[in-house]
Design an enzyme around this catalytic site. Sequence first.
Site, PDB file in Angstrom:
ATOM      1  N   LYS A   1       0.638  -1.431   0.055  1.00  0.00           N
ATOM      2  CA  LYS A   1       0.072   0.074  -0.001  1.00  0.00           C
ATOM      3  C   LYS A   1       0.699   1.035   0.045  1.00  0.00           C
ATOM      4  CE  LYS A   1      -1.943  -1.300   3.863  1.00  0.00           C
ATOM      5  NZ  LYS A   1      -1.393  -2.629   4.046  1.00  0.00           N
TER       6      LYS A   1
ATOM      7  N   ARG B   1     -10.382   0.053   8.849  1.00  0.00           N
ATOM      8  CA  ARG B   1      -9.657  -1.261   9.174  1.00  0.00           C
ATOM      9  C   ARG B   1     -10.634  -2.107   9.878  1.00  0.00           C
ATOM     10  NH1 ARG B   1      -4.092   0.110   8.787  1.00  0.00           N
ATOM     11  NH2 ARG B   1      -2.812  -1.766   9.101  1.00  0.00           N
TER      12      ARG B   1
ATOM     13  N   ARG C   1      11.719  -5.533   5.258  1.00  0.00           N
ATOM     14  CA  ARG C   1      11.241  -4.116   5.128  1.00  0.00           C
ATOM     15  C   ARG C   1      12.376  -3.093   5.943  1.00  0.00           C
ATOM     16  NH1 ARG C   1       5.334  -2.207   5.519  1.00  0.00           N
ATOM     17  NH2 ARG C   1       5.387  -3.761   7.317  1.00  0.00           N
TER      18      ARG C   1
ATOM     19  N   ARG D   1      10.735  -1.505  11.682  1.00  0.00           N
ATOM     20  CA  ARG D   1       9.706  -1.446  12.447  1.00  0.00           C
ATOM     21  C   ARG D   1       9.396  -2.472  13.612  1.00  0.00           C
ATOM     22  NH1 ARG D   1       4.653  -0.119   8.328  1.00  0.00           N
ATOM     23  NH2 ARG D   1       3.608  -1.617   9.902  1.00  0.00           N
TER      24      ARG D   1
ATOM     25  N   ARG E   1      -0.970  -9.622  12.737  1.00  0.00           N
ATOM     26  CA  ARG E   1      -1.523  -8.727  12.137  1.00  0.00           C
ATOM     27  C   ARG E   1      -2.113  -9.151  10.872  1.00  0.00           C
ATOM     28  NH1 ARG E   1       3.861  -5.703  10.762  1.00  0.00           N
ATOM     29  NH2 ARG E   1       2.619  -4.462   9.489  1.00  0.00           N
TER      30      ARG E   1
HETATM   31  P1  AP5 Z   1       4.835  -1.372   1.918  1.00  0.00           P
HETATM   32  O1  AP5 Z   1       4.329  -0.509   0.720  1.00  0.00           O
HETATM   33  O2  AP5 Z   1       5.485  -1.030   3.425  1.00  0.00           O
HETATM   34  O3  AP5 Z   1       3.447  -2.513   2.409  1.00  0.00           O
HETATM   35  P2  AP5 Z   1       2.213  -1.836   3.182  1.00  0.00           P
HETATM   36  O4  AP5 Z   1       0.912  -2.595   2.610  1.00  0.00           O
HETATM   37  O5  AP5 Z   1       2.458  -0.227   3.466  1.00  0.00           O
HETATM   38  O6  AP5 Z   1       2.510  -2.575   4.692  1.00  0.00           O
HETATM   39  P3  AP5 Z   1       2.211  -2.012   6.103  1.00  0.00           P
HETATM   40  O7  AP5 Z   1       2.929  -3.034   6.963  1.00  0.00           O
HETATM   41  O8  AP5 Z   1       2.869  -0.728   6.241  1.00  0.00           O
HETATM   42  O9  AP5 Z   1       0.756  -2.051   6.312  1.00  0.00           O
HETATM   43  P4  AP5 Z   1       0.001  -2.541   7.569  1.00  0.00           P
HETATM   44  O10 AP5 Z   1      -1.157  -2.232   7.067  1.00  0.00           O
HETATM   45  O11 AP5 Z   1       0.285  -3.562   8.223  1.00  0.00           O
HETATM   46  O12 AP5 Z   1       0.638  -1.290   8.288  1.00  0.00           O
HETATM   47  P5  AP5 Z   1       0.074   0.158   8.781  1.00  0.00           P
HETATM   48  O13 AP5 Z   1       1.267   1.127   8.766  1.00  0.00           O
HETATM   49  O14 AP5 Z   1      -0.998   0.608   8.418  1.00  0.00           O
HETATM   50  O15 AP5 Z   1       5.613  -2.808   1.434  1.00  0.00           O
HETATM   51  C1  AP5 Z   1       5.935  -3.830   2.194  1.00  0.00           C
HETATM   52  C2  AP5 Z   1       7.568  -4.221   2.159  1.00  0.00           C
HETATM   53  O16 AP5 Z   1       7.442  -4.771   0.845  1.00  0.00           O
HETATM   54  C3  AP5 Z   1       8.602  -3.282   1.794  1.00  0.00           C
HETATM   55  O17 AP5 Z   1       9.817  -3.383   2.126  1.00  0.00           O
HETATM   56  C4  AP5 Z   1       8.428  -2.807   0.264  1.00  0.00           C
HETATM   57  O18 AP5 Z   1       9.816  -2.523  -0.344  1.00  0.00           O
HETATM   58  C5  AP5 Z   1       8.247  -4.153  -0.190  1.00  0.00           C
HETATM   59  N1  AP5 Z   1       7.509  -4.249  -1.570  1.00  0.00           N
HETATM   60  C6  AP5 Z   1       6.296  -3.399  -1.762  1.00  0.00           C
HETATM   61  N2  AP5 Z   1       5.913  -3.606  -3.197  1.00  0.00           N
HETATM   62  C7  AP5 Z   1       6.520  -4.718  -3.502  1.00  0.00           C
HETATM   63  C8  AP5 Z   1       6.327  -5.355  -4.824  1.00  0.00           C
HETATM   64  N3  AP5 Z   1       5.603  -5.224  -5.764  1.00  0.00           N
HETATM   65  N4  AP5 Z   1       7.563  -6.497  -4.954  1.00  0.00           N
HETATM   66  C9  AP5 Z   1       8.452  -6.581  -4.210  1.00  0.00           C
HETATM   67  N5  AP5 Z   1       8.282  -5.991  -2.664  1.00  0.00           N
HETATM   68  C10 AP5 Z   1       7.577  -5.090  -2.516  1.00  0.00           C
HETATM   69  O19 AP5 Z   1      -0.273   0.104  10.496  1.00  0.00           O
HETATM   70  C11 AP5 Z   1       0.530  -0.154  11.471  1.00  0.00           C
HETATM   71  C12 AP5 Z   1      -0.291  -0.358  12.669  1.00  0.00           C
HETATM   72  O20 AP5 Z   1      -0.856   0.976  12.959  1.00  0.00           O
HETATM   73  C13 AP5 Z   1      -1.344  -1.524  12.732  1.00  0.00           C
HETATM   74  O21 AP5 Z   1      -0.998  -2.557  13.243  1.00  0.00           O
HETATM   75  C14 AP5 Z   1      -2.097  -0.870  13.834  1.00  0.00           C
HETATM   76  O22 AP5 Z   1      -1.679  -1.128  15.068  1.00  0.00           O
HETATM   77  C15 AP5 Z   1      -2.331   0.673  13.629  1.00  0.00           C
HETATM   78  N6  AP5 Z   1      -3.171   1.140  12.742  1.00  0.00           N
HETATM   79  C16 AP5 Z   1      -2.936   1.666  11.520  1.00  0.00           C
HETATM   80  N7  AP5 Z   1      -4.268   1.968  10.964  1.00  0.00           N
HETATM   81  C17 AP5 Z   1      -5.324   1.587  11.967  1.00  0.00           C
HETATM   82  C18 AP5 Z   1      -6.637   1.717  11.760  1.00  0.00           C
HETATM   83  N8  AP5 Z   1      -7.265   2.195  10.914  1.00  0.00           N
HETATM   84  N9  AP5 Z   1      -7.265   1.313  12.835  1.00  0.00           N
HETATM   85  C19 AP5 Z   1      -6.728   0.653  14.130  1.00  0.00           C
HETATM   86  N10 AP5 Z   1      -5.229   0.605  14.042  1.00  0.00           N
HETATM   87  C20 AP5 Z   1      -4.592   0.971  13.016  1.00  0.00           C
END
Ligand code: AP5
Length: 222
Positions: free
Chosen positions: A18, A94, A129, A158, A169
Amino acid sequence: SAAEPLKVMISGAPASGKGTQCELIVKKFGLVHISTGDLLRAEVSAGTDIGNKAKEYMNAGRLVPDEIVTAMVTSRLSREDAKKKGWLLDGYPRSSAQAQSLESLKIRPDIYIVLDVPDEILIDRCIGRRLDPETGRIYHITNFPPDTEEIKARLIIRPDDTEEKVKSRLEIYKKNAEAILATYSDIMIKIDGNRPKEVIFNEIDTLLSQVQKDKVKSTESE
Ligand code: AP5
């Protein structure tokens, strides 16, 4: 009158890409990127009340309570830049309660994108990552290493990217996904996220350009 700006939601499991796609979407379409994960991580590093409350949940790989996140998102969405340039909501809603909060405020996207990636790939992506704390850019030790030694030296991992926490997760994501999808099934597009990032972006680019054209057309016919 001019067409309303684009409103986009992007979802998918942890590490489905994402954040990576959002960077490319923002560059092309100029939308305001609202990532609840990034907003929460900023609150944590600034040591605010919200950050202090959110920290334990995030580090455990659990969801932060709905009321904290919803207040943060709705206040960000109501700012002038988001209304004017359009928005790209990443990581919200979410849970079905979060989706209902937006519905009750009549906040709906034009399109709901889901990045689809197999579980074993997600785990590898999380474990590899790395984050640049200075620019917020996302890297991967093997897929996308940084260009310079200087960047490499300051990259951080992270706290929620251990194998155990990634699995938890992923469980939470799967448990909530269906209920959220029900709210957006009429505007949902599933995209194969297990391809090179440029290929994925090409598909998203085509989709968003079409949505934008359709919005202009419907404004003209009014
Ligand atoms: P990346 O682009 O970082 O993936 P992402 O989908 O953004 O992953 P996140 O882990 O950030 O999502 P998440 O939903 O778990 O965490 P969030 O920050 O939202 O890519 C991942 C890796 O793969 C990178 O190394 C990248 O380089 C590589 N990659 C990307 N594309 C690729 C490709 N095509 N091919 C190969 N490699 C690739 O949330 C974190 C925490 O915050 C949650 O756990 C929760 O505690 C809290 N939180 C956030 N939002 C809420 C909510 N709405 N409600 C409650 N708690 C929340």
